[in-house]
Scaffold this active site. Structure first.
Site, PDB file in Angstrom:
ATOM      1  N   SER A  84      40.140  53.851  41.625  1.00 55.97           N
ATOM      2  CA  SER A  84      38.696  53.278  41.277  1.00 55.97           C
ATOM      3  C   SER A  84      37.342  54.540  41.046  1.00 55.97           C
ATOM      4  CB  SER A  84      38.215  52.682  41.905  1.00 55.97           C
ATOM      5  OG  SER A  84      36.882  51.718  41.933  1.00 55.97           O
ATOM      6  N   ALA A  85      37.152  55.054  41.476  1.00 51.56           N
ATOM      7  CA  ALA A  85      35.615  55.729  41.355  1.00 51.56           C
ATOM      8  C   ALA A  85      36.780  57.294  41.310  1.00 51.56           C
ATOM      9  CB  ALA A  85      34.425  56.401  42.465  1.00 51.56           C
ATOM     10  N   GLY A 142      34.692  53.455  45.218  1.00 52.96           N
ATOM     11  CA  GLY A 142      33.464  53.685  46.236  1.00 52.96           C
ATOM     12  C   GLY A 142      32.411  53.287  44.488  1.00 52.96           C
ATOM     13  N   GLU A 146      43.123  45.748  37.109  1.00 50.62           N
ATOM     14  CA  GLU A 146      43.670  45.297  38.552  1.00 50.62           C
ATOM     15  C   GLU A 146      45.624  45.670  38.677  1.00 50.62           C
ATOM     16  OE1 GLU A 146      41.344  43.527  40.635  1.00 50.62           O
ATOM     17  OE2 GLU A 146      39.494  44.558  40.548  1.00 50.62           O
TER      18      GLU A 146
END
Lengths: 235, 235
Positions: B122-123, B90, B194
């Site tokens: 991610s975050a 996020g 990714e």
């Protein structure tokens, strides 16, 4: 009265630095012999001197002298005495950190409201909004606040990019990021594509350049605004 | 001993949420019945409840229960008592703000160093580095500090993207942004594409997944690291 150009980018593809804006800059700075340049955003980490030299070359084409704010012992006085001011692009976190560190955020807001002609590009445009919170830049420095000049009643997203329909990349699109901003904040955001700029004349704020811009309002669908749109009443 | 997976992304194109990581997660969380989920990063501004429901569905496929940290009166106790922890993606600024606001940054660092199994995406991966200063996210919230967990001795750039040679866009490439980071900071930065993740087992830090990652060291040329590379000694 306010008198500013707030541009998405300094440079268009295959053009020289500031080339597409020079006719506008001749008008904006018509009463100025010397422009005060704020090089704090340091694109690519280049030095204040190198960056100022680059700007000198561009402004020489319209017969303006340029002096870097780093050359002054008292940057606040430099702001107050400037005939015209240009803040260049680079990293917005570094720029805002330096504006606060040198205690000139307030002085800059003050002279711009009184009418010192101003050009901002990219990071130098971000700071014209209510906050720097819709910058694309990496947080490589920690500013004491994200609040900025508030010369216009909304935020800018410069270098606005439409989603690439061919992409399989899962990172957020620009539109998704701006919608996330609106989950926590209410300021309007103008996605300003490269080639667009905002003209501020007194209290009139107008979209300029050959293309549309994308307006994001909290809890509303994004909207394309044609060039010439009046942005004065955005809130 | 430390036991973590730090992933570039939660989701690959055309796949379900966490699908590509499930075989790894069965091993990572083999001793856990229930995973504590930290939903603070709120992708797209979704609620803590919605986000936790999404994670419950994914973890049900490997027969794990999930409980959201927002359901606890005392989040610090929840961290200390957790069998395993997952921090989802996020917005990193929102995530870090909430970790500090709820006073659990320190507790999280402590239990991860002692060996509570951890997944970050991610975050949730950004916060495993020395600082969040190489996030791609917009600064939509103002955290009291950019310092993060320091579970690994370097910074992450998740969703790393190579420059698009067809692009005429003048905004900075990811590589340019990371080089700007190194104009002011010295931490190594790993550009994690990714599909890649970092495995942390005790003091061994290893690049995993099918592809290379791009390593940026201050004042050095960027370098491609093959999968399996030992990252333990980066500094």
């Amino acid at each position: 009265m306010k008198n500013a150009i707030i541009a998405s980018t300094s440079t268009l593809a295959n053009e020289d630095y500031l080339q597409y804006l020079l006719p506008e800059l001749e008008l904006l700075f018509s009463q100025c012999n010397t422009i005060l340049f704020i090089p704090y955003a340091r694109p690519g980490g280049m030095s204040h001197e190198e960056y100022t030299d680059k700007v000198k070359s561009a402004f020489a084409k319209i017969n303006k002298k340029v002096v870097g704010i780093h050359e002054f012992d008292n940057p606040e006085n430099a702001i107050h005495q400037a005939e015209g001011i240009f803040t260049g692009g680079g990293n917005t976190f570094v720029l805002v950190s330096q504006l606060y560190k040198n205690k000139i955020m307030g002085a800059l807001a003050e002279v711009l409201k009184k009418g010192t002609p101003y050009l901002g590009c990219s990071a130098g445009s971000n700071i014209c909004g209510l906050s720097m919170q819709t910058t694309n830049d990496m947080p490589i420095a920690y500013p004491p606040s994200f609040q900025t000049l508030g010369l216009i009643p909304f935020n800018i997203n410069p270098h606005y990019l439409d989603p690439d329909p061919r992409s399989t990349h899962m990172g957020e699109t620009r539109e998704t990021r701006i919608k996330e901003f609106h989950a926590y904040n209410s300021a309007p955001v103008l996605g300003l594509r490269e080639g667009s700029w905002i003209e501020v004349k007194a209290d009139k704020v107008t979209l300029k350049g050959p293309i549309t811009a994308r307006l994001f309002l909290k809890n509303q669908l994004a909207e394309e605004l044609p060039t010439g749109s009046d942005l004065s009443a955005l809130k």
